[in-house]
Design an enzyme around this catalytic site. Structure first.
Site, PDB file in Angstrom:
ATOM      1  N   GLU A 349      -1.888 -19.346  32.155  1.00  0.00           N
ATOM      2  CA  GLU A 349      -2.912 -20.133  32.851  1.00  0.00           C
ATOM      3  C   GLU A 349      -2.696 -21.639  32.861  1.00  0.00           C
ATOM      4  OE1 GLU A 349      -3.483 -18.383  29.934  1.00  0.00           O
ATOM      5  OE2 GLU A 349      -4.635 -19.613  28.526  1.00  0.00           O
ATOM      6  N   HIS A 382      -8.614 -13.515  35.888  1.00  0.00           N
ATOM      7  CA  HIS A 382      -8.461 -13.817  34.466  1.00  0.00           C
ATOM      8  C   HIS A 382      -7.871 -15.225  34.286  1.00  0.00           C
ATOM      9  CE1 HIS A 382      -7.400 -12.703  30.208  1.00  0.00           C
ATOM     10  NE2 HIS A 382      -6.535 -13.679  30.415  1.00  0.00           N
ATOM     11  N   GLU A 383      -6.801 -15.516  34.986  1.00  0.00           N
ATOM     12  CA  GLU A 383      -6.128 -16.808  34.803  1.00  0.00           C
ATOM     13  C   GLU A 383      -7.002 -17.962  35.293  1.00  0.00           C
ATOM     14  OE1 GLU A 383      -3.665 -16.710  32.891  1.00  0.00           O
ATOM     15  OE2 GLU A 383      -3.464 -14.540  33.051  1.00  0.00           O
TER      16      GLU A 383
HETATM   17 ZN   LIG Z   1      -5.561 -14.995  29.163  1.00  0.00          ZN
END
Ligand SMILES: [Zn+2]
Ligand SMILES: *[C@@H]1O[C@H](CO)[C@@H](O)[C@H](O)[C@H]1NC(C)=O
Ligand SMILES: *[C@@H]1O[C@H](CO)[C@@H](O)[C@H](O)[C@H]1NC(C)=O
Ligand SMILES: *[C@@H]1O[C@H](CO)[C@@H](O)[C@H](O)[C@H]1NC(C)=O
Ligand SMILES: *[C@@H]1O[C@H](CO)[C@@H](O)[C@H](O)[C@H]1NC(C)=O
Ligand SMILES: *[C@@H]1O[C@H](CO)[C@@H](O)[C@H](O)[C@H]1NC(C)=O
Length: 946
Positions: A349, A382-383
């Site tokens: 990320e 998610h990222e």
């Molecule tokens: Zn993560």
């Protein structure tokens, strides 16, 4: 059973640098360099510092000097392509990088030493300046702790005074790694249409992957998550390449024939592990739909084929959702995402420059399974959640990395549901996380979400925190809290939390206090009081209810029935019955209590933990179990969908833990013959996998296959026309079910299914170029056809694997290749994992694990892993050990595992090996106790069948 194709969001960082990090290692201080004093105009330094340097007892940097800003110049010397021309001196590829940096810091506590991190860098020319006086400060000496702390220590003649501002300049050189760590090289091929003959040429790129502790291998830095700073970056790179970094480009120019200069805007204040840049020949697609400029970069061929279009479109939706939901902006003017041919985690990320494996970002119409969109959307969600949880608000230290990962998983449910409501993915991913967490957290060797700081010091220990507990339990515990306080309160708490701490670092108590303060009305138990049970203790409870007398008690749930624990939890319980509405009670930490609510009236069943919002299992007296299972057989819709899946999961796991008879678990699968929804089937498949692992090398296997064949027949028939015609149902959930039906039917030997799979595959082999198998069905059909086939099918799949430029297709084939029943083919396949031109290093772990999942490949994979440990453990060593030993259930296998542990010593993935040993012991015991009963049950159930 054949492997599930779902990519799990799994380990964000997987490269197990199992450094021996004992404090003892620090005593062996090594002089890494001598100061080049001549050009620095300082008094000659001693070659080493006196041995009075305090070994930092907890491997942590002192807080006497605090960084504020780095000005970094990095020059990777890598070529993106190697031009072969007769007269031109063909450049050899080079993996060197050079650079220099200035870190600006202020002093908190008087000291004469700068401690910062540096690992595997060659450092020279330290130059310290007092920014308040403008004067240079003489350096006495410097040294490098190579083992353990990875500290670079620089001692000055004068002291740093509290309140003063200083800077440190250093030059450094290092190697671009070729095993995906720190700054690494990635190689891919590109078809070149320019020449008369179409050629396939190699291309190279350099990318970074720094979480958690690799920034120190790129430049000397204060490499701890709460030492946040602003980063000014200049990259000097090869002329034909583009450089990307966290922030947008500020300026660039061509330096000369070879080099280009790119300067980036300063980043916001951020942690070192989020620093990133990539130098490549990649191209991009740009989204015009969003306030923030969103670029998706990939190989030029993939961009031209529009493989990045889906990701680009969905990213805009998700980013906008988060900005609204959090009421806080993303924080940078652009968001770059890049699909890398090699990356060890699925995605990372980095603020403003999110890196992905190609399979996690690229979608190929007509080739990728439609369901692959779910994977891509979930991973992006998610990222992007990390751009707030992690990037803007960061945990103080790695022991609470769950504040990043648990939130990212939890928020991704909401974002995916918003961006693609037709996926109806919420329930599926929640149950997926719940079961994943339950499984690991039932082991004695599990750890609390918020681990004690002393166990999370060395890089290996930090990496060990990136596990299922951190990701999945973290998400489940947040969901439990959100359901308990109400989503409105939770969401408004989150908004306050982000606003209050943005740019800073937190401990979990900061979060709990804010959520408590967001409540309109106070509850009997405060949020901090409730959450401490779930985050500072390992494991989770099973509550046992006797509906005859209303007695209820809790204890920690272990697979190992011999394990003891005195832990208790404060448990919010929702329950419902067939004759009343859902209701709520507390179960507090005291011993067994009787509750009126749990006494069932005649014919009444009681279902506890409605929609599985609580992070615990439930056991009942046999009579209540029976009523629930009856309900499932007669009218399952009265039981909420998630609970239909959960009842199966609880029954199986309670049986595994010897708290109910294994026959109860098996009985809980009877209703499936009429079930058409995905979740209950998924739950059964997942749990029966354990039965397959334990029994697929024994005489239980035959009757078990027969039973499952019978159970799945109606489901298979339900989809038969679609399947035969290579078409798929409309809604995503049914698409999943169709695949499960084929997978179960074929792997349990339903002749129609196997014929369907082999025919479709044979058609493809015949026509070679045109593949008429529906993208959704490819994975399962390839696998079943390779399993039913021999050398011809395998080699066709292998050829296709090597020649395909489609990431999805490659993945499907890589998995299918592990499905063969021929040991020589599997063995050769394992050998191929040693050659990165055949199987990429990032895929080694999962390929070996896939072979191990296959009964025919189990022993091969175990032997192979040990024989080639040095190479194969470069990947995710813990996941490898876990995967390869999952079927272990004999004394002999246990001994081998123990021997393996001794050989590894402390350099191996010790937590994973410990867990494998514990699991094997449990398995041995379980098989011994259950084999006969299970065999008898399957024989009885199938007595009336052929
Ligand atoms: Zn993560
Ligand atoms: C190669 O170099 C030689 C000597 O430097 C020169 O005579 C020749 O023309 C060059 N050939 C080409 C194809 O550039
Ligand atoms: C690469 O380097 C090696 C060793 O320095 C040298 O022998 C070789 O000729 C070089 N190759 C090219 C293509 O320049
Ligand atoms: C840092 O490195 C760059 C590129 O090698 C060089 O041009 C520059 O002079 C260096 N800075 C200092 C202060 O040495
Ligand atoms: C359980 O979930 C379903 C569907 O997600 C929802 O309609 C229902 O209201 C939930 N029940 C409770 C008690 O929260
Ligand atoms: C439940 O309670 C009844 C009444 O006290 C008792 O007879 C029965 O044995 C209990 N059942 C279990 C499973 O403990």
């Amino acid at each position: 059973m054949p492997a599930k194709s779902k990519l799990s969001i799994g380990l964000a960082v997987a490269f197990a640098v199992m450094t021996a990090c004992a404090i003892a290692g620090m005593v062996t201080m090594m002089i890494a360099f001598e100061i080049q004093s001549s050009n620095l105009n300082m008094t000659a330094p001693p070659t080493t510092l006196p041995p009075t340097l305090p070994p930092e007892p907890d491997l942590r940097l002192p807080r006497s000097l605090i960084p504020e800003r780095y000005s970094i110049l990095i020059q990777p010397h890598l070529y993106s392509r190697i031009v072969e021309e007769v007269n031109v001196t063909t450049p050899n590829q080079t993996l060197a990088f050079t650079g220099n940096s200035t870190v600006y810091f202020f002093c908190n506590v008087r000291t004469d030493k700068i401690y910062l991190h540096s690992d595997e860098l060659k450092i020279s020319s330290p130059f310290v300046r007092n920014l308040d006086t403008g004067k240079q400060m003489a350096v006495n000496g410097a040294l490098q702790y190579e083992e353990g702390a990875q500290f670079l220590v620089i001692e000055t003649k004068e002291v740093f005074m509290p309140g003063g501002n200083y800077s440190l300049f250093l030059s450094f050189e290092g190697d671009i790694s070729n095993n995906l760590e720190a700054l690494y090289v990635s190689k891919y091929t590109e078809t070149n249409w320019e020449h008369e003959n179409v050629t396939v040429e190699d291309r190279f790129l350099a990318a970074t992957n720094l979480e958690p502790t690799s920034a120190r291998r790129l430049f000397p830095c204060f490499d701890e998550p709460d030492m946040k700073a602003v980063f000014d970056l200049v990259v000097i790179h090869r002329r034909g390449t583009t450089a990307l970094a966290n922030a947008a480009e500020q300026s660039s120019y061509i330096i000369d024939e070879d080099w280009k200069f790119t300067r980036f805007h300063p980043t916001p204040k951020m942690s070192t592990y989020l620093f990133a840049f990539v130098v490549s020949e990649f191209e991009k697609t740009t989204s015009t739909e969003s306030r923030v400029t969103i670029n998706t970069f990939a190989r030029p061929e993939a961009i031209a084929a529009e493989h990045a279009n889906y990701a680009t479109k969905i990213t805009a939706k998700i980013l906008e959702f988060y900005e609204t939901h959090f009421d806080l902006r993303f924080g940078l003017s652009k968001l770059d995402q890049i699909a890398l041919p090699d990356l060890e985690p699925l995605a990372m990320e980095n603020w403003g420059l999110v890196t992905y494996q190609e399979g996690a970002l690229l979608y190929e119409e007509g080739v990728s399974s439609w369901l692959h969109k779910e994977v891509i959307t979930s991973i992006i969600a998610h990222e992007l959640a990390h751009q707030w949880f992690g990037n803007q608000v960061t945990m103080k230290w790695w022991n609470e990395i769950w504040l990043n990962e648990g939130f990212a998983n939890y928020m991704s449910y909401l974002a995916v549901d918003h961006a693609e409501p037709s996926f109806q993915i919420k329930e599926i991913s929640i149950i997926d996380d719940l079961h994943t967490a339950f499984e690991q957290d039932a082991l004695n060797t599990s750890h609390p979400l918020s681990e004690s700081m002393e166990y999370v010091q060395a890089p290996g220990e930090i990496l060990g925190m990136f596990d299922a507990v951190t990701y999945s339990k973290g998400a489940m515990v947040l969901r439990m809290l959100a359901e308990h306080v109400g989503e409105n309160v939770f969401d408004s708490g989150i908004r306050t939390y982000l606003k209050t701490y943005k740019g800073g670092n937190v401990e979990q108590n900061n979060l709990w206090e804010i959520i408590e303060n967001s409540r309109y009305e106070k509850s009997m138990f405060s949020v901090p009081n409730l959450m401490k049970y779930w985050t500072t203790q390992p494991g989770y409870p099973v509550i046992t209810i006797n509906t005859t007398n209303g007695e209820i008690y809790q204890k920690r749930f272990f697979y190992n029935s011999a394990a003891e624990s005195s832990l208790n939890w404060l448990i919010p319980i929702t329950f419902t019955t067939n004759i009343s509405k859902p209701a709520f009670v507390w179960l507090d930490v005291k011993g067994p209590v009787k509750k009126e609510e749990f006494i069932s009236k005649k014919g009444e069943w009681i279902l506890v933990n409605v929609n599985c919002t609580g992070y615990f299992r439930v056991n009942y007296n046999p009579e209540n179990w029976e009523r629930l299972l009856d309900q499932l057989q007669t009218n399952p819709d009265l039981i909420p969908l998630m609970n239909r899946g959960q009842l199966i999961d609880d029954a199986f796991n309670l049986a595994r833990a010897k708290q109910v008879n294994v026959t109860l678990a098996l009985n809980s699968t009877r209703f499936l013959r009429k079930e058409r929804a995905f979740l209950p089937w998924e739950s059964a498949v997942r749990n029966l996998e354990y039965f397959f692992l334990m029994f697929d090398r024994s005489e239980v296997y035959g009757p078990m296959q027969l039973y499952l064949r019978h159970q799945v027949e109606e489901l298979y028939d339900f989809f038969r026309n679609d399947t035969d015609e290579s078409i798929v149902p409309k809604d995503h959930s049914s698409q999943h079910t169709q695949i499960t039906a084929i997978e179960l039917a074929c792997s349990n030997g339903l002749p129609d299914c196997i014929e369907m799979a082999t025919t479709k595959f044979a058609d493809w082999m015949e026509t070679n170029e045109t593949n008429s198998i529906h993208p959704n069905l490819r994975s399962v059909i390839y696998c079943q056809a390779v399993a039913a086939g021999g050398k011809k099918e395998w080699e066709f799949a292998w050829e296709k694997f090597l020649s395909s430029a489609d990431t999805s297709e490659k993945e499907q084939l890589r998995e299918a290749l592990s499905c063969s029943k021929k040991t020589w083919l599997l063995n050769r396949y394992l050998e191929y994992t040693l050659d990165p031109d055949k199987i990429r290093l990032m895929d080694v772990t999962s390929t070996i694990n896939l072979v191990a999942e296959n009964a025919a490949g189990q022993a091969l994979a175990w032997n192979f892993m040990r024989a080639h440990w040095d190479y194969v453990s470069q990947g995710n060593a813990a996941a490898l050990v876990d995967g390869v030993t999952r079927r272990f259930s004999t004394e002999f296998e246990l001994q081998e595992l123990r021997r393996f542990k001794e050989e590894m010593g402390k350099y191996g993935p010790s937590r994973a090996v410990e867990q494998a040993i514990e699991q094997t012991e449990v398995n041995i015991q379980w098989v011994k106790e259950n084999r006969d009963v299970v065999l008898e049950w399957f024989e009885k159930e199938t007595a009336h069948l052929d």
